[in-house]
Design a protein around this motif. Structure first.
Motif, PDB file in Angstrom:
ATOM      1  N   ALA A 108       0.852  -1.196   0.000  1.00  0.00           N
ATOM      2  CA  ALA A 108       0.000   0.000   0.000  1.00  0.00           C
ATOM      3  C   ALA A 108       0.887   1.246   0.000  1.00  0.00           C
ATOM      4  CB  ALA A 108      -0.901  -0.004   1.233  1.00  0.00           C
ATOM      5  N   PRO A 109       0.517   2.259  -0.766  1.00  0.00           N
ATOM      6  CA  PRO A 109       1.332   3.484  -0.816  1.00  0.00           C
ATOM      7  C   PRO A 109       1.254   4.260   0.497  1.00  0.00           C
ATOM      8  CG  PRO A 109      -0.707   3.804  -2.011  1.00  0.00           C
ATOM      9  CD  PRO A 109      -0.664   2.350  -1.634  1.00  0.00           C
ATOM     10  N   GLY A 110       2.289   5.053   0.748  1.00  0.00           N
ATOM     11  CA  GLY A 110       2.302   5.868   1.947  1.00  0.00           C
ATOM     12  C   GLY A 110       1.414   7.090   1.806  1.00  0.00           C
ATOM     13  N   THR A 111       1.127   7.729   2.931  1.00  0.00           N
ATOM     14  CA  THR A 111       0.296   8.931   2.947  1.00  0.00           C
ATOM     15  C   THR A 111       1.184  10.154   3.097  1.00  0.00           C
ATOM     16  OG1 THR A 111      -1.516   7.725   3.999  1.00  0.00           O
ATOM     17  CG2 THR A 111      -1.580  10.133   4.120  1.00  0.00           C
ATOM     18  N   PRO A 112       1.162  11.068   2.138  1.00  0.00           N
ATOM     19  CA  PRO A 112       2.014  12.260   2.224  1.00  0.00           C
ATOM     20  C   PRO A 112       1.683  13.094   3.449  1.00  0.00           C
ATOM     21  CG  PRO A 112       1.115  12.000   0.006  1.00  0.00           C
ATOM     22  CD  PRO A 112       0.382  11.032   0.887  1.00  0.00           C
ATOM     23  N   ALA A 113       2.715  13.627   4.083  1.00  0.00           N
ATOM     24  CA  ALA A 113       2.513  14.525   5.214  1.00  0.00           C
ATOM     25  C   ALA A 113       2.120  15.905   4.699  1.00  0.00           C
ATOM     26  CB  ALA A 113       3.793  14.626   6.039  1.00  0.00           C
ATOM     27  N   PRO A 114       1.320  16.645   5.458  1.00  0.00           N
ATOM     28  CA  PRO A 114       0.996  18.017   5.042  1.00  0.00           C
ATOM     29  C   PRO A 114       2.276  18.821   4.828  1.00  0.00           C
ATOM     30  CG  PRO A 114      -0.377  17.336   6.898  1.00  0.00           C
ATOM     31  CD  PRO A 114       0.659  16.277   6.725  1.00  0.00           C
ATOM     32  N   LEU A 115       2.261  19.716   3.831  1.00  0.00           N
ATOM     33  CA  LEU A 115       3.459  20.484   3.489  1.00  0.00           C
ATOM     34  C   LEU A 115       3.974  21.282   4.683  1.00  0.00           C
ATOM     35  CD1 LEU A 115       5.481  21.476   1.400  1.00  0.00           C
ATOM     36  CD2 LEU A 115       3.847  23.265   0.764  1.00  0.00           C
ATOM     37  N   VAL A 116       3.070  21.868   5.440  1.00  0.00           N
ATOM     38  CA  VAL A 116       3.487  22.669   6.602  1.00  0.00           C
ATOM     39  C   VAL A 116       4.212  21.790   7.620  1.00  0.00           C
ATOM     40  CG1 VAL A 116       2.702  24.052   8.561  1.00  0.00           C
ATOM     41  CG2 VAL A 116       1.647  24.361   6.311  1.00  0.00           C
ATOM     42  N   GLN A 117       3.656  20.591   7.851  1.00  0.00           N
ATOM     43  CA  GLN A 117       4.266  19.678   8.825  1.00  0.00           C
ATOM     44  C   GLN A 117       5.651  19.242   8.376  1.00  0.00           C
ATOM     45  OE1 GLN A 117       1.831  16.302   9.996  1.00  0.00           O
ATOM     46  NE2 GLN A 117       3.660  15.042  10.326  1.00  0.00           N
ATOM     47  N   SER A 118       5.798  18.862   7.102  1.00  0.00           N
ATOM     48  CA  SER A 118       7.094  18.402   6.612  1.00  0.00           C
ATOM     49  C   SER A 118       8.108  19.545   6.587  1.00  0.00           C
ATOM     50  CB  SER A 118       6.947  17.789   5.215  1.00  0.00           C
ATOM     51  OG  SER A 118       6.440  18.730   4.302  1.00  0.00           O
TER      52      SER A 118
END
Length: 230
Positions: A108-118
């Motif tokens: 299963a593909p990963g879930t991208p983190a919100p841009l602000v969080q990353s």
């Protein structure tokens, strides 16, 4: 397992799928380095223009410029880990997604983190890396100790940050940190490969993408051995 993962990561960095991200990553890294270089040079120029010693001894300017240029080069070596952390925060999800799809197509593909969080995570790591590497720079006149501190500190920091960035695509941050701590030796060894690349001129610009690709493989291997409850 680790060296095989490193070879796969290097293959990914130069693959057609990575090419667009590679140029963006290199471009952003060069821009940040150029801005930093210009800012520091301006600061030195300002000091020289307002220092009475250079007015009394004009020929001293050449020596100060030479020494400051050498100093800037050395400073950049110690600042590069912090800069790569900021760069990685912008490309972690795009790069990790490519590695996951090409090398782990059945997962299963990963879930991208919100841009602000990353981005905040990248800045936090950059500040920590800056503090540690400036401490290593302070030990410049203790050559062996200096190199050991630089290598070990960056191996730990890079391994920890990039592993948790990769793992956080599949689990909460606290569980990613727990997985890293449980496999601290494996993560540190992977960090050593990243720290080694960081010490090679020109190739060290590839550290962000290599680190992301490497840690996707390391995380996948370790996470297949340990399952977490959601």
């Amino acid at each position: 397992m680790l060296f095989h993962a490193a070879l796969l990561a290097l293959r990914q960095v130069f693959s057609p799928a990575f090419r667009k991200i590679l140029w963006k990553s290199l471009g952003l890294t060069v821009v940040l380095l150029a801005v930093l270089w210009a800012s520091i040079r301006w600061f030195f120029t300002y000091l020289l223009a307002n220092h009475s010693l250079t007015a009394q001894y004009p020929t001293i300017d050449w020596y100060i410029v030479l020494v400051s240029s050498i100093g800037l080069f050395l400073l950049f070596i110690y600042l590069l880990p912090a800069i790569t952390a900021v760069v990685a925060s912008f490309f972690i999800d795009d790069a990790a997604s490519i590695v996951e799809q090409s090398d782990f197509p059945t997962d299963a593909p990963g879930t991208p983190a919100p841009l602000v969080q990353s981005t905040l995570s990248g800045i936090r790591f950059a500040v920590l890396s800056l503090i540690v590497n400036l401490f290593a720079l302070a030990l410049f006149f203790l050559p062996v100790i200096n190199l050991v501190v630089f290598f070990v500190a960056n191996a730990y920091l890079l391994g920890r940050e990039y592993f948790e960035l990769s793992a956080s695509r599949f689990m909460p941050a606290k569980q990613a940190a727990a997985l890293r701590k449980k496999n601290s030796l494996a993560v540190f060894n992977a960090g050593c490969l990243m720290a080694f690349l960081l010490m090679i001129p020109i190739l060290n610009l590839l550290t962000p993408l290599f680190g992301i690709a490497l840690m996707v493989h390391v995380h996948k291997k370790l996470n297949h051995q340990i399952s977490y409850q959601p």
